[in-house]
Design a protein around this motif. Structure first.
Motif, PDB file in Angstrom:
ATOM      1  N   LEU A  18       4.735   0.338  -4.622  1.00 32.50           N
ATOM      2  CA  LEU A  18       5.245  -1.015  -4.130  1.00 32.50           C
ATOM      3  C   LEU A  18       4.928  -1.400  -2.884  1.00 32.50           C
ATOM      4  CD1 LEU A  18       7.592  -3.213  -5.177  1.00 32.50           C
ATOM      5  CD2 LEU A  18       9.057  -1.934  -4.155  1.00 32.50           C
ATOM      6  N   GLY A  19       4.909  -0.569  -1.921  1.00 32.38           N
ATOM      7  CA  GLY A  19       4.566  -0.962  -0.620  1.00 32.38           C
ATOM      8  C   GLY A  19       3.090  -1.578  -0.418  1.00 32.38           C
ATOM      9  N   LYS A  20       2.054  -1.063  -1.105  1.00 29.40           N
ATOM     10  CA  LYS A  20       0.765  -1.493  -1.308  1.00 29.40           C
ATOM     11  C   LYS A  20       0.805  -2.856  -1.798  1.00 29.40           C
ATOM     12  CE  LYS A  20      -1.425   3.095  -2.032  1.00 29.40           C
ATOM     13  NZ  LYS A  20      -2.186   3.919  -3.090  1.00 29.40           N
ATOM     14  N   LEU A  21       1.463  -3.105  -2.721  1.00 26.49           N
ATOM     15  CA  LEU A  21       1.573  -4.500  -3.535  1.00 26.49           C
ATOM     16  C   LEU A  21       2.178  -5.523  -2.696  1.00 26.49           C
ATOM     17  CD1 LEU A  21       2.254  -3.464  -7.271  1.00 26.49           C
ATOM     18  CD2 LEU A  21       0.021  -4.358  -6.399  1.00 26.49           C
ATOM     19  N   LYS A  22       3.238  -5.106  -1.926  1.00 28.47           N
ATOM     20  CA  LYS A  22       3.658  -6.100  -1.030  1.00 28.47           C
ATOM     21  C   LYS A  22       2.877  -6.391   0.002  1.00 28.47           C
ATOM     22  CE  LYS A  22       8.715  -5.732  -1.644  1.00 28.47           C
ATOM     23  NZ  LYS A  22       9.229  -6.928  -1.518  1.00 28.47           N
ATOM     24  N   LYS A  23       1.926  -5.375   0.732  1.00 31.46           N
ATOM     25  CA  LYS A  23       0.885  -5.920   1.765  1.00 31.46           C
ATOM     26  C   LYS A  23       0.093  -6.590   0.939  1.00 31.46           C
ATOM     27  CE  LYS A  23       1.242  -1.704   4.560  1.00 31.46           C
ATOM     28  NZ  LYS A  23       0.764  -0.427   5.098  1.00 31.46           N
ATOM     29  N   GLU A  24      -0.651  -6.462  -0.117  1.00 29.47           N
ATOM     30  CA  GLU A  24      -1.502  -7.383  -0.695  1.00 29.47           C
ATOM     31  C   GLU A  24      -0.843  -8.904  -1.003  1.00 29.47           C
ATOM     32  OE1 GLU A  24      -4.181  -7.606  -4.888  1.00 29.47           O
ATOM     33  OE2 GLU A  24      -2.971  -5.965  -4.429  1.00 29.47           O
ATOM     34  N   LYS A  44      -0.159 -14.085  -9.111  1.00 29.81           N
ATOM     35  CA  LYS A  44       0.574 -13.943 -10.101  1.00 29.81           C
ATOM     36  C   LYS A  44       0.814 -12.580 -10.816  1.00 29.81           C
ATOM     37  CE  LYS A  44       1.488 -16.054 -14.782  1.00 29.81           C
ATOM     38  NZ  LYS A  44       0.911 -17.028 -15.813  1.00 29.81           N
ATOM     39  N   GLU A  45      -0.577 -12.037 -10.613  1.00 31.82           N
ATOM     40  CA  GLU A  45      -0.396 -10.455 -11.280  1.00 31.82           C
ATOM     41  C   GLU A  45       0.231  -9.753 -10.117  1.00 31.82           C
ATOM     42  OE1 GLU A  45      -4.777  -9.516 -11.399  1.00 31.82           O
ATOM     43  OE2 GLU A  45      -5.137 -10.964 -12.920  1.00 31.82           O
ATOM     44  N   VAL A  46       0.008  -9.817  -8.943  1.00 33.95           N
ATOM     45  CA  VAL A  46       0.724  -8.959  -8.059  1.00 33.95           C
ATOM     46  C   VAL A  46       2.228  -9.289  -8.086  1.00 33.95           C
ATOM     47  CG1 VAL A  46       0.975  -8.603  -5.458  1.00 33.95           C
ATOM     48  CG2 VAL A  46      -1.342  -8.898  -6.449  1.00 33.95           C
ATOM     49  N   ARG A  47       2.751 -10.426  -8.289  1.00 34.18           N
ATOM     50  CA  ARG A  47       4.074 -10.536  -8.063  1.00 34.18           C
ATOM     51  C   ARG A  47       4.737 -10.237  -9.320  1.00 34.18           C
ATOM     52  NH1 ARG A  47       4.146 -16.209  -8.699  1.00 34.18           N
ATOM     53  NH2 ARG A  47       4.639 -16.001 -10.878  1.00 34.18           N
ATOM     54  N   ARG A  48       4.129 -10.121 -10.463  1.00 34.93           N
ATOM     55  CA  ARG A  48       4.408  -9.520 -11.799  1.00 34.93           C
ATOM     56  C   ARG A  48       4.584  -7.958 -11.719  1.00 34.93           C
ATOM     57  NH1 ARG A  48       2.930 -13.368 -16.990  1.00 34.93           N
ATOM     58  NH2 ARG A  48       4.405 -15.181 -15.822  1.00 34.93           N
ATOM     59  N   ASP A  49       3.455  -7.392 -10.966  1.00 34.17           N
ATOM     60  CA  ASP A  49       3.268  -6.114 -10.987  1.00 34.17           C
ATOM     61  C   ASP A  49       4.383  -5.310 -10.025  1.00 34.17           C
ATOM     62  OD1 ASP A  49       1.117  -5.801 -12.480  1.00 34.17           O
ATOM     63  OD2 ASP A  49      -0.336  -5.545 -10.750  1.00 34.17           O
ATOM     64  N   ILE A  50       4.837  -6.154  -9.049  1.00 33.75           N
ATOM     65  CA  ILE A  50       5.994  -5.866  -8.194  1.00 33.75           C
ATOM     66  C   ILE A  50       7.309  -5.847  -9.072  1.00 33.75           C
ATOM     67  CG2 ILE A  50       7.440  -6.729  -6.141  1.00 33.75           C
ATOM     68  CD1 ILE A  50       5.034  -7.580  -4.944  1.00 33.75           C
ATOM     69  N   ALA A  51       7.398  -6.872  -9.762  1.00 30.65           N
ATOM     70  CA  ALA A  51       8.749  -7.019 -10.866  1.00 30.65           C
ATOM     71  C   ALA A  51       8.676  -5.694 -11.766  1.00 30.65           C
ATOM     72  CB  ALA A  51       8.544  -8.116 -11.266  1.00 30.65           C
ATOM     73  N   ARG A  52       7.738  -5.311 -12.157  1.00 30.45           N
ATOM     74  CA  ARG A  52       7.648  -4.370 -13.011  1.00 30.45           C
ATOM     75  C   ARG A  52       8.041  -3.033 -12.465  1.00 30.45           C
ATOM     76  NH1 ARG A  52       2.506  -6.307 -14.610  1.00 30.45           N
ATOM     77  NH2 ARG A  52       2.826  -7.435 -16.662  1.00 30.45           N
ATOM     78  N   ILE A  53       7.246  -2.694 -11.341  1.00 31.58           N
ATOM     79  CA  ILE A  53       7.590  -1.493 -10.546  1.00 31.58           C
ATOM     80  C   ILE A  53       9.278  -1.479 -10.103  1.00 31.58           C
ATOM     81  CG2 ILE A  53       7.498  -0.356  -8.320  1.00 31.58           C
ATOM     82  CD1 ILE A  53       4.489  -1.042  -8.511  1.00 31.58           C
ATOM     83  N   LYS A  54       9.725  -2.712  -9.647  1.00 25.10           N
ATOM     84  CA  LYS A  54      11.148  -2.453  -9.246  1.00 25.10           C
ATOM     85  C   LYS A  54      12.028  -2.362 -10.564  1.00 25.10           C
ATOM     86  CE  LYS A  54      11.162  -5.502  -5.252  1.00 25.10           C
ATOM     87  NZ  LYS A  54      11.865  -6.797  -4.770  1.00 25.10           N
ATOM     88  N   THR A  55      11.522  -2.837 -11.721  1.00 30.56           N
ATOM     89  CA  THR A  55      12.230  -2.697 -12.871  1.00 30.56           C
ATOM     90  C   THR A  55      12.431  -0.993 -13.275  1.00 30.56           C
ATOM     91  OG1 THR A  55      11.869  -5.150 -13.723  1.00 30.56           O
ATOM     92  CG2 THR A  55      12.364  -3.257 -15.368  1.00 30.56           C
TER      93      THR A  55
END
Length: 66
Positions: A18-24, A44-55
């Motif tokens: 999650l930290g890596k994706l937020k930096k990206e 869009k991909e990064v935003r959705r990946d963040i949502a997946r990880i949080k879920t």
């Protein structure tokens, strides 16, 4: 990244990812603002990946309490 790839990971691994994706996401936001962003679909991909990880992290936290 698929949800099935994230499910076997531990809570710490999810937090790291999650930290890596937020930096990206932060870097992509700056690239878009300065007009340097070439792959606009990556935002869009990064935003959705963040949502997946949080879920998945939330689901794991819920099952740990129950």
């Amino acid at each position: 990244m698929k949800a099935s790839d994230l499910t076997p990971k531990t809570q710490d691994e999810l937090t790291t990812e999650l930290g890596k994706l937020k930096k990206e996401q932060f870097n992509l936001r700056f690239q878009r603002a300065t007009g340097q962003l070439e792959n606009t679909s990556r935002v869009k991909e990064v935003r959705r990946d963040i949502a997946r990880i949080k879920t998945i992290a939330r689901q794991k936290a819920g099952t740990a309490k129950a």
